[in-house]
Scaffold this motif. Sequence first.
Motif, PDB file in Angstrom:
ATOM      1  N   TYR A  36       0.847  -1.195   0.000  1.00 25.72           N
ATOM      2  CA  TYR A  36       0.000   0.000   0.000  1.00 25.72           C
ATOM      3  C   TYR A  36       0.882   1.245   0.000  1.00 25.72           C
ATOM      4  CZ  TYR A  36      -3.676   3.256   1.381  1.00 25.72           C
ATOM      5  OH  TYR A  36      -4.568   4.302   1.409  1.00 25.72           O
ATOM      6  N   ASP A  37       0.611   2.153  -0.905  1.00 21.82           N
ATOM      7  CA  ASP A  37       1.383   3.379  -1.077  1.00 21.82           C
ATOM      8  C   ASP A  37       2.845   3.098  -1.390  1.00 21.82           C
ATOM      9  OD1 ASP A  37      -0.835   4.941  -0.645  1.00 21.82           O
ATOM     10  OD2 ASP A  37      -0.396   5.290   1.489  1.00 21.82           O
ATOM     11  N   ASN A  38       3.110   1.972  -2.022  1.00 23.52           N
ATOM     12  CA  ASN A  38       4.479   1.635  -2.401  1.00 23.52           C
ATOM     13  C   ASN A  38       4.618   1.798  -3.915  1.00 23.52           C
ATOM     14  OD1 ASN A  38       7.060   0.689  -2.625  1.00 23.52           O
ATOM     15  ND2 ASN A  38       6.658  -1.315  -1.701  1.00 23.52           N
ATOM     16  N   PRO A  39       5.441   2.731  -4.360  1.00 25.88           N
ATOM     17  CA  PRO A  39       5.545   2.936  -5.808  1.00 25.88           C
ATOM     18  C   PRO A  39       6.248   1.812  -6.546  1.00 25.88           C
ATOM     19  CG  PRO A  39       7.121   4.311  -4.645  1.00 25.88           C
ATOM     20  CD  PRO A  39       6.272   3.673  -3.606  1.00 25.88           C
ATOM     21  N   VAL A  40       7.030   1.030  -5.841  1.00 23.23           N
ATOM     22  CA  VAL A  40       7.773  -0.054  -6.472  1.00 23.23           C
ATOM     23  C   VAL A  40       7.023  -1.353  -6.219  1.00 23.23           C
ATOM     24  CG1 VAL A  40       9.972  -1.264  -6.601  1.00 23.23           C
ATOM     25  CG2 VAL A  40       9.930   1.179  -6.097  1.00 23.23           C
ATOM     26  N   THR A  41       6.417  -1.907  -7.271  1.00 24.02           N
ATOM     27  CA  THR A  41       5.640  -3.143  -7.137  1.00 24.02           C
ATOM     28  C   THR A  41       6.265  -4.299  -7.915  1.00 24.02           C
ATOM     29  OG1 THR A  41       4.280  -2.496  -9.030  1.00 24.02           O
ATOM     30  CG2 THR A  41       3.499  -1.880  -6.819  1.00 24.02           C
ATOM     31  N   ALA A  42       7.410  -4.052  -8.525  1.00 28.48           N
ATOM     32  CA  ALA A  42       8.053  -5.118  -9.290  1.00 28.48           C
ATOM     33  C   ALA A  42       8.778  -6.102  -8.390  1.00 28.48           C
ATOM     34  CB  ALA A  42       9.020  -4.528 -10.317  1.00 28.48           C
ATOM     35  N   VAL A  43       9.034  -5.688  -7.168  1.00 31.96           N
ATOM     36  CA  VAL A  43       9.763  -6.528  -6.225  1.00 31.96           C
ATOM     37  C   VAL A  43       8.910  -6.699  -4.978  1.00 31.96           C
ATOM     38  CG1 VAL A  43      11.845  -6.790  -4.845  1.00 31.96           C
ATOM     39  CG2 VAL A  43      11.987  -5.725  -7.095  1.00 31.96           C
ATOM     40  N   PHE A  44       8.803  -7.924  -4.542  1.00 29.49           N
ATOM     41  CA  PHE A  44       8.013  -8.241  -3.342  1.00 29.49           C
ATOM     42  C   PHE A  44       8.934  -8.955  -2.360  1.00 29.49           C
ATOM     43  CE2 PHE A  44       5.199 -11.231  -1.033  1.00 29.49           C
ATOM     44  CZ  PHE A  44       4.420 -10.292  -0.374  1.00 29.49           C
ATOM     45  N   GLN A  45       9.023  -8.428  -1.172  1.00 29.83           N
ATOM     46  CA  GLN A  45       9.914  -8.965  -0.150  1.00 29.83           C
ATOM     47  C   GLN A  45       9.101  -9.587   0.990  1.00 29.83           C
ATOM     48  OE1 GLN A  45      12.623  -5.953   1.219  1.00 29.83           O
ATOM     49  NE2 GLN A  45      13.376  -5.441  -0.839  1.00 29.83           N
ATOM     50  N   TYR A  46       9.616 -10.645   1.521  1.00 32.02           N
ATOM     51  CA  TYR A  46       9.012 -11.287   2.694  1.00 32.02           C
ATOM     52  C   TYR A  46      10.114 -11.968   3.493  1.00 32.02           C
ATOM     53  CZ  TYR A  46       9.034 -15.291  -0.531  1.00 32.02           C
ATOM     54  OH  TYR A  46       9.399 -16.255  -1.448  1.00 32.02           O
ATOM     55  N   GLN A  47       9.861 -12.105   4.770  1.00 33.61           N
ATOM     56  CA  GLN A  47      10.871 -12.622   5.685  1.00 33.61           C
ATOM     57  C   GLN A  47      10.277 -13.704   6.578  1.00 33.61           C
ATOM     58  OE1 GLN A  47      12.305  -9.267   7.896  1.00 33.61           O
ATOM     59  NE2 GLN A  47      13.309  -8.310   6.127  1.00 33.61           N
ATOM     60  N   GLY A  48      11.159 -14.592   7.003  1.00 26.68           N
ATOM     61  CA  GLY A  48      10.790 -15.651   7.942  1.00 26.68           C
ATOM     62  C   GLY A  48      11.720 -15.656   9.131  1.00 26.68           C
ATOM     63  N   LEU A  49      11.685 -16.727   9.871  1.00 32.89           N
ATOM     64  CA  LEU A  49      12.556 -16.827  11.038  1.00 32.89           C
ATOM     65  C   LEU A  49      13.978 -17.216  10.675  1.00 32.89           C
ATOM     66  CD1 LEU A  49      10.237 -18.666  13.609  1.00 32.89           C
ATOM     67  CD2 LEU A  49      10.727 -16.217  13.459  1.00 32.89           C
ATOM     68  N   TRP A  50      14.165 -17.768   9.495  1.00 35.92           N
ATOM     69  CA  TRP A  50      15.467 -18.303   9.142  1.00 35.92           C
ATOM     70  C   TRP A  50      16.094 -17.639   7.926  1.00 35.92           C
ATOM     71  CZ3 TRP A  50      16.371 -20.926  13.315  1.00 35.92           C
ATOM     72  CH2 TRP A  50      15.313 -21.555  13.985  1.00 35.92           C
ATOM     73  N   ARG A  51      15.287 -16.983   7.106  1.00 34.96           N
ATOM     74  CA  ARG A  51      15.833 -16.334   5.914  1.00 34.96           C
ATOM     75  C   ARG A  51      14.862 -15.281   5.392  1.00 34.96           C
ATOM     76  NH1 ARG A  51      15.326 -21.084   1.247  1.00 34.96           N
ATOM     77  NH2 ARG A  51      13.066 -21.400   1.449  1.00 34.96           N
ATOM     78  N   SER A  52      15.368 -14.413   4.548  1.00 36.36           N
ATOM     79  CA  SER A  52      14.570 -13.382   3.890  1.00 36.36           C
ATOM     80  C   SER A  52      14.598 -13.640   2.381  1.00 36.36           C
ATOM     81  CB  SER A  52      15.125 -11.985   4.197  1.00 36.36           C
ATOM     82  OG  SER A  52      16.469 -11.870   3.746  1.00 36.36           O
ATOM     83  N   CYS A  53      13.471 -13.382   1.739  1.00 38.88           N
ATOM     84  CA  CYS A  53      13.325 -13.703   0.320  1.00 38.88           C
ATOM     85  C   CYS A  53      12.854 -12.474  -0.456  1.00 38.88           C
ATOM     86  CB  CYS A  53      12.338 -14.854   0.114  1.00 38.88           C
ATOM     87  SG  CYS A  53      12.810 -16.388   0.958  1.00 38.88           S
ATOM     88  N   VAL A  54      13.187 -12.473  -1.740  1.00 35.35           N
ATOM     89  CA  VAL A  54      12.760 -11.424  -2.662  1.00 35.35           C
ATOM     90  C   VAL A  54      12.184 -12.110  -3.894  1.00 35.35           C
ATOM     91  CG1 VAL A  54      13.485  -9.481  -4.094  1.00 35.35           C
ATOM     92  CG2 VAL A  54      14.520  -9.826  -1.835  1.00 35.35           C
ATOM     93  N   ARG A  55      10.994 -11.713  -4.243  1.00 32.50           N
ATOM     94  CA  ARG A  55      10.340 -12.274  -5.431  1.00 32.50           C
ATOM     95  C   ARG A  55      10.093 -11.151  -6.434  1.00 32.50           C
ATOM     96  NH1 ARG A  55       4.865 -15.064  -4.209  1.00 32.50           N
ATOM     97  NH2 ARG A  55       4.206 -12.868  -4.099  1.00 32.50           N
ATOM     98  N   GLN A  56      10.526 -11.377  -7.641  1.00 30.37           N
ATOM     99  CA  GLN A  56      10.367 -10.376  -8.699  1.00 30.37           C
ATOM    100  C   GLN A  56       9.084 -10.631  -9.469  1.00 30.37           C
ATOM    101  OE1 GLN A  56      13.917 -10.432 -11.074  1.00 30.37           O
ATOM    102  NE2 GLN A  56      15.280  -9.884  -9.349  1.00 30.37           N
ATOM    103  N   SER A  57       8.702  -9.628 -10.237  1.00 30.30           N
ATOM    104  CA  SER A  57       7.474  -9.755 -11.018  1.00 30.30           C
ATOM    105  C   SER A  57       7.571 -10.834 -12.088  1.00 30.30           C
ATOM    106  CB  SER A  57       7.149  -8.408 -11.684  1.00 30.30           C
ATOM    107  OG  SER A  57       8.229  -7.993 -12.517  1.00 30.30           O
ATOM    108  N   SER A  58       8.790 -11.183 -12.487  1.00 26.08           N
ATOM    109  CA  SER A  58       8.976 -12.236 -13.479  1.00 26.08           C
ATOM    110  C   SER A  58       8.766 -13.624 -12.899  1.00 26.08           C
ATOM    111  CB  SER A  58      10.381 -12.135 -14.087  1.00 26.08           C
ATOM    112  OG  SER A  58      11.367 -12.282 -13.061  1.00 26.08           O
ATOM    113  N   GLY A  59       8.669 -13.718 -11.587  1.00 27.39           N
ATOM    114  CA  GLY A  59       8.477 -14.997 -10.927  1.00 27.39           C
ATOM    115  C   GLY A  59       9.733 -15.570 -10.317  1.00 27.39           C
ATOM    116  N   PHE A  60      10.849 -14.903 -10.526  1.00 28.16           N
ATOM    117  CA  PHE A  60      12.114 -15.369  -9.961  1.00 28.16           C
ATOM    118  C   PHE A  60      12.164 -15.015  -8.480  1.00 28.16           C
ATOM    119  CE2 PHE A  60      16.587 -14.599  -8.849  1.00 28.16           C
ATOM    120  CZ  PHE A  60      17.108 -15.860  -9.109  1.00 28.16           C
ATOM    121  N   THR A  61      12.506 -15.990  -7.649  1.00 20.92           N
ATOM    122  CA  THR A  61      12.570 -15.802  -6.194  1.00 20.92           C
ATOM    123  C   THR A  61      13.969 -16.145  -5.705  1.00 20.92           C
ATOM    124  OG1 THR A  61      10.234 -16.369  -5.973  1.00 20.92           O
ATOM    125  CG2 THR A  61      11.562 -16.433  -3.984  1.00 20.92           C
ATOM    126  N   GLU A  62      14.483 -15.279  -4.884  1.00 25.40           N
ATOM    127  CA  GLU A  62      15.810 -15.487  -4.314  1.00 25.40           C
ATOM    128  C   GLU A  62      15.720 -15.329  -2.801  1.00 25.40           C
ATOM    129  OE1 GLU A  62      20.377 -13.707  -4.543  1.00 25.40           O
ATOM    130  OE2 GLU A  62      18.752 -12.786  -5.688  1.00 25.40           O
TER     131      GLU A  62
END
Length: 259
Positions: A36-62
């Motif tokens: 919400y109110d984030n101008p950058v929507t091509a990258v989606f970030q989420y975190q867990g207890l053991w690692r943090s991940c980044v998912r791009q709009s192309s479907g690539f997740t790191e």
Amino acid sequence: MSTTICQVMGFIVSSLGVAGCIVSTAMDMWSTQDLYDNPVTAVFQYQGLWRSCVRQSSGFTECRPYFTILGLPAMFQAVRALMIVGIVLGILGLLVCIFALKCIRIGNMEDSAKANMTLTSGIMFIIAGLCAITGVSVFANMLVTNFWMSTANMYQGMQNIQNRYTFGSALFVGWVAGGLALVGGIMMCLACRGLIPEESRYKAVSYNASGRNISYRTGPYKVGSGYEPETKTRKSAGYEEAARSEDGRRSYPSKYDYV
């Protein structure tokens, strides 16, 4: 029959709760980026207890694990510890509960031993559920605090734009799993009462020895007290009275004279 049903249902519900705790701890979506109110929507970030991940709009997740422990916040490490303790207690409770099931006979195990094992497993499930609920709630509190701090910094100036994180799906899984483990533990504790064998209670009846019977006689005799000297006295008096009979015949004392 109701005790067995309650015990089996408690085992099943607790198993689901422990499995949910394991899944929730292993999931990466404990916190997800607020778009919400984030101008950058091509990258989606989420975190867990053991690692943090980044998912791009192309479907690539790191994903990148946390390589350090000292650099993490203390509350974050406390959440890890609570979830691990809950999982360990839940697994131990499942192992104890399997041997405590009333429908499973192992050797000559008595019902009292099964009742103690059922109570032990129930307490373990309750503690595991409380640990899971507490850990998830502490992490949710951290997210809420950081969210409002990030929101305040965002509206101070456009140069202070920061990523805000909100609740992830792992939090809801952890809350549900902790509740299931807690309910299952309560059911196991209730089933323990039905497994305790009822002790046979016999009412003690006390028999009191009856007192000495006191016989009363009419005539020249006094009340007999039951002692031997008085008995001999009455016996001799009976012979003298028999000797003084009016008809002059020799009479012998009857059996009533010895009372």
